[in-house]
Design a protein around this motif. Structure first.
Motif, PDB file in Angstrom:
ATOM      1  N   CYS A 271      35.991  53.337  51.060  1.00 53.46           N
ATOM      2  CA  CYS A 271      34.638  53.166  50.535  1.00 53.46           C
ATOM      3  C   CYS A 271      34.474  51.721  50.078  1.00 53.46           C
ATOM      4  O   CYS A 271      35.243  51.239  49.244  1.00 53.46           O
ATOM      5  N   ASN A 272      33.475  51.012  50.611  1.00 53.39           N
ATOM      6  CA  ASN A 272      33.266  49.619  50.247  1.00 53.39           C
ATOM      7  C   ASN A 272      32.987  49.442  48.756  1.00 53.39           C
ATOM      8  O   ASN A 272      33.480  48.502  48.120  1.00 53.39           O
ATOM      9  N   LEU A 273      32.181  50.315  48.189  1.00 54.98           N
ATOM     10  CA  LEU A 273      31.897  50.246  46.765  1.00 54.98           C
ATOM     11  C   LEU A 273      33.169  50.454  45.955  1.00 54.98           C
ATOM     12  O   LEU A 273      33.400  49.788  44.938  1.00 54.98           O
ATOM     13  N   CYS A 274      34.001  51.374  46.430  1.00 50.13           N
ATOM     14  CA  CYS A 274      35.260  51.659  45.750  1.00 50.13           C
ATOM     15  C   CYS A 274      36.177  50.440  45.782  1.00 50.13           C
ATOM     16  O   CYS A 274      36.812  50.090  44.791  1.00 50.13           O
ATOM     17  N   ASN A 275      36.248  49.794  46.941  1.00 51.21           N
ATOM     18  CA  ASN A 275      37.070  48.595  47.064  1.00 51.21           C
ATOM     19  C   ASN A 275      36.591  47.509  46.101  1.00 51.21           C
ATOM     20  O   ASN A 275      37.391  46.796  45.484  1.00 51.21           O
ATOM     21  N   GLY A 276      35.273  47.384  45.971  1.00 46.00           N
ATOM     22  CA  GLY A 276      34.733  46.417  45.035  1.00 46.00           C
ATOM     23  C   GLY A 276      35.112  46.744  43.600  1.00 46.00           C
ATOM     24  O   GLY A 276      35.394  45.848  42.797  1.00 46.00           O
ATOM     25  N   GLY A 277      35.126  48.022  43.271  1.00 47.37           N
ATOM     26  CA  GLY A 277      35.516  48.438  41.930  1.00 47.37           C
ATOM     27  C   GLY A 277      36.969  48.128  41.635  1.00 47.37           C
ATOM     28  O   GLY A 277      37.316  47.683  40.530  1.00 47.37           O
ATOM     29  N   VAL A 278      37.839  48.360  42.610  1.00 46.49           N
ATOM     30  CA  VAL A 278      39.258  48.056  42.419  1.00 46.49           C
ATOM     31  C   VAL A 278      39.458  46.551  42.281  1.00 46.49           C
ATOM     32  O   VAL A 278      40.242  46.078  41.450  1.00 46.49           O
ATOM     33  N   ASN A 279      38.756  45.776  43.102  1.00 47.27           N
ATOM     34  CA  ASN A 279      38.842  44.317  42.981  1.00 47.27           C
ATOM     35  C   ASN A 279      38.417  43.855  41.585  1.00 47.27           C
ATOM     36  O   ASN A 279      39.025  42.950  41.005  1.00 47.27           O
ATOM     37  N   PHE A 280      37.355  44.466  41.073  1.00 48.82           N
ATOM     38  CA  PHE A 280      36.882  44.125  39.732  1.00 48.82           C
ATOM     39  C   PHE A 280      37.965  44.433  38.695  1.00 48.82           C
ATOM     40  O   PHE A 280      38.220  43.639  37.780  1.00 48.82           O
ATOM     41  N   ALA A 281      38.599  45.578  38.825  1.00 44.12           N
ATOM     42  CA  ALA A 281      39.661  45.951  37.887  1.00 44.12           C
ATOM     43  C   ALA A 281      40.838  44.990  37.982  1.00 44.12           C
ATOM     44  O   ALA A 281      41.409  44.585  36.958  1.00 44.12           O
ATOM     45  N   LEU A 282      41.212  44.600  39.198  1.00 48.36           N
ATOM     46  CA  LEU A 282      42.314  43.651  39.373  1.00 48.36           C
ATOM     47  C   LEU A 282      41.988  42.313  38.720  1.00 48.36           C
ATOM     48  O   LEU A 282      42.838  41.696  38.069  1.00 48.36           O
ATOM     49  N   ASP A 283      40.765  41.849  38.889  1.00 48.00           N
ATOM     50  CA  ASP A 283      40.350  40.568  38.320  1.00 48.00           C
ATOM     51  C   ASP A 283      40.341  40.585  36.797  1.00 48.00           C
ATOM     52  O   ASP A 283      40.462  39.539  36.158  1.00 48.00           O
ATOM     53  N   ASN A 284      40.169  41.756  36.226  1.00 42.92           N
ATOM     54  CA  ASN A 284      40.045  41.866  34.775  1.00 42.92           C
ATOM     55  C   ASN A 284      41.239  42.554  34.128  1.00 42.92           C
ATOM     56  O   ASN A 284      41.148  43.022  32.987  1.00 42.92           O
ATOM     57  N   ASP A 285      42.331  42.593  34.836  1.00 41.13           N
ATOM     58  CA  ASP A 285      43.566  43.173  34.309  1.00 41.13           C
ATOM     59  C   ASP A 285      44.688  42.160  34.516  1.00 41.13           C
ATOM     60  O   ASP A 285      45.530  42.304  35.399  1.00 41.13           O
ATOM     61  N   SER A 286      44.682  41.125  33.705  1.00 40.03           N
ATOM     62  CA  SER A 286      45.626  40.025  33.895  1.00 40.03           C
ATOM     63  C   SER A 286      47.065  40.440  33.637  1.00 40.03           C
ATOM     64  O   SER A 286      47.999  39.883  34.207  1.00 40.03           O
ATOM     65  N   ILE A 287      47.252  41.408  32.772  1.00 36.07           N
ATOM     66  CA  ILE A 287      48.601  41.852  32.428  1.00 36.07           C
ATOM     67  C   ILE A 287      49.169  42.791  33.484  1.00 36.07           C
ATOM     68  O   ILE A 287      50.371  42.824  33.720  1.00 36.07           O
ATOM     69  N   GLY A 288      48.292  43.526  34.122  1.00 34.75           N
ATOM     70  CA  GLY A 288      48.754  44.528  35.085  1.00 34.75           C
ATOM     71  C   GLY A 288      49.028  45.860  34.417  1.00 34.75           C
ATOM     72  O   GLY A 288      50.053  46.493  34.663  1.00 34.75           O
TER      73      GLY A 288
END
Length: 233
Positions: free
Chosen positions: A107-124
């Protein structure tokens, strides 16, 4: 980040919601253009001709958030599966206790959501796996769900599972890219769950307006290798 950051969290809400043809091998995506990645098509190996949600034994069942969508429950014999889901779920948290976000990998929207989470989760703080992957299906079973149920984003910890808006808010609490994200995660539960899930379901219903893909994109440059759950279990 502006107020759009909060709206972007709804991306995560719909990350799992939705693909009519689930793949079974990919568990990650990348933030770079698909032209810079290799990809492959795949399909779920779990039969989809009937609905069956496993009812786990008390020793292996995760407690599920009450926001879970209603699902028909039937007994599923382990010999109907092509993998040992109990062993897989134990191994997933054996050495790494970080929660796992299950999302729809095509899902393209889903991929965008995961990318957003990755960008805002610096610690992992979070790990990710597609709902269609072997790991995702195993965690769905452990959460008391049908292994082919991709109707909701799921946040799975070693002890419990959360669905829909509850999952979104708990994910927001783990993000550090904008101070408003954990604030929203902490204040969100004060809103009635039914109201939050109305918004969630609206986004889910309209998910394909943002497009869909035939294939899952993989993080072959390993930029986020530690963030995605391997399917080689």
């Amino acid at each position: 980040m502006r107020s759009s950051s909060l709206a972007s969290i709804l991306f995560i809400a719909s990350t799992s919601a939705f693909s009519p043809q689930p793949p079974n091998t990919s568990s990650g995506i990348t933030r770079t253009p698909s032209s810079a990645r290799s990809s492959f098509p795949s399909r779920s190996t779990i039969p989809t001709t009937r609905t069956h949600t496993i009812l786990n034994s008390s020793s292996s069942t995760l407690s599920s958030s009450s926001s879970s969508s209603a699902t028909e429950t039937t007994n599923l014999n382990d010999n109907e599966l092509e993998f040992d889901w109990r062993t897989i779920t134990q191994e997933l948290f054996q050495t790494d206790k970080r929660p796992i976000v299950l999302f729809d990998g095509v899902c393209n929207l889903c991929n965008g959501g995961v990318n957003f989470a990755l960008d805002n989760d610096s610690i992992g703080n979070l790990r990710f796996a597609s709902l269609q992957s072997k790991a995702g299906q195993a965690l769905l079973l452990r959460s008391g769900k049908n292994p082919t149920d991709i109707s909701s984003i799921v946040l799975v910890t070693s002890q419990e599972a959360h669905f829909k808006s509850d999952a979104v808010l708990r994910i927001a609490k783990e993000l550090d890219g904008n101070p408003m994200l954990p604030i929203a995660g902490n204040l969100g539960p004060f809103l009635p769950r039914f109201a939050r899930n109305i918004v969630y379901d609206f986004v889910a219903k309209n998910r394909y307006r943002f497009g869909e893909a035939d294939q899952c994109r993989l993080d072959f440059d390993n930029e986020f290798g530690s963030r995605f759950v391997s399917d080689n279990l």
